[in-house]
Write a protein that holds these residues in place. Structure first.
Motif, short mmCIF file in Angstrom:
data_model
loop_
_atom_site.label_atom_id
_atom_site.label_comp_id
_atom_site.label_asym_id
_atom_site.label_seq_id
_atom_site.Cartn_x
_atom_site.Cartn_y
_atom_site.Cartn_z
N ASN A 105 8.90 -14.63 -4.67
CA ASN A 105 8.75 -13.25 -4.25
C ASN A 105 9.67 -12.97 -3.07
OD1 ASN A 105 6.68 -12.94 -6.12
ND2 ASN A 105 5.10 -13.47 -4.64
N HIS A 106 10.32 -11.85 -3.12
CA HIS A 106 11.21 -11.44 -2.02
C HIS A 106 10.80 -10.03 -1.61
CE1 HIS A 106 14.02 -14.79 -2.50
NE2 HIS A 106 13.72 -14.69 -3.79
N GLY A 107 10.16 -9.96 -0.46
CA GLY A 107 9.69 -8.68 0.05
C GLY A 107 10.55 -8.18 1.19
N VAL A 108 10.02 -7.22 1.90
CA VAL A 108 10.75 -6.53 2.96
C VAL A 108 10.88 -7.38 4.22
CG1 VAL A 108 10.69 -4.48 4.44
CG2 VAL A 108 10.07 -4.28 2.05
N GLU A 109 9.93 -8.27 4.47
CA GLU A 109 9.90 -9.01 5.74
C GLU A 109 11.21 -9.72 6.03
OE1 GLU A 109 7.64 -9.92 3.15
OE2 GLU A 109 6.36 -8.25 3.74
N ALA A 110 11.70 -10.49 5.07
CA ALA A 110 12.94 -11.25 5.27
C ALA A 110 14.13 -10.30 5.50
CB ALA A 110 13.21 -12.15 4.08
#
Length: 189
Positions: free
Chosen positions: A132-137
């Motif tokens: 999963n690749h969300g906004v945080e990174a």
């Protein structure tokens, strides 16, 4: 001066489509010109297809150089089996071959600083295997970009990022390179 083309303009869509579609439009212009226009205006009608001929040539050139679907799949399989050390070495090598000066960074948000001319680009790829690749990174990468005064930032991943993250990346000017696009980047070497 650079012209910016909308992602959904007719010419942008045709550039992403198979080259022969634009060539069919040229053929249509030509046939309709001969069928519907008086003889002295046929040349002008045929010239209306010229921009589509140019698009066809550009698309054919781009597609000729593009890696095959099998090589893209093979690269994705090889990358997913790599360790971080091997993957980061490959990323660094690809960017060096593209003419960048590559500096490894020791920050949580960015892994490389690429410099070409006066332009600095931060690259984040440590989470390339994450499911999963969300906004945080991406937020962290943008904050690091501002702190480092870099001009651009790139986020690399095998899996696509969430829709929310895509919107955030577009709003913040983060270039997302995921899945097949990542494989194509790695196959450029």
């Amino acid at each position: 001066m650079k012209l910016k083309m909308s992602e959904n303009s007719l010419f942008a869509i045709l550039l992403r489509s198979p080259w022969w579609i634009s060539l069919l439009i040229v053929a249509g212009f030509t046939l309709l010109s001969f069928a519907l226009l008086p003889d002295r205006y046929v040349g002008f009608g045929v010239m209306g297809g010229f921009p589509f001929l140019v698009i066809s040539v550009l698309a054919a050139r781009k597609q000729w150089r593009a890696p095959s679907a099998a090589s893209v799949t093979d690269m994705l399989t090889r990358v997913s089996a790599m360790s971080w050390r091997d993957f980061s070495a490959l990323i660094g090598q690809v960017y060096v071959e593209q003419g960048f000066t590559v500096t490894r960074l020791n920050t949580p948000a960015a892994d490389f600083l690429l410099v070409k001319g006066a332009q600095g680009t931060l690259v984040s790829c440590k989470r390339w295997k994450a499911a999963n690749h969300g906004v945080e990174a991406l937020r962290d990468l943008v904050a690091t970009k501002e702190a480092e005064e870099a001009h651009q930032c790139v986020y690399l991943s095998l899996a696509p990022v969430s829709d929310t993250a895509q919107r955030f990346a577009k709003a913040q000017g983060v270039t997302l390179v995921a899945g097949k696009d990542l494989a194509r980047l790695l196959l450029q070497k």
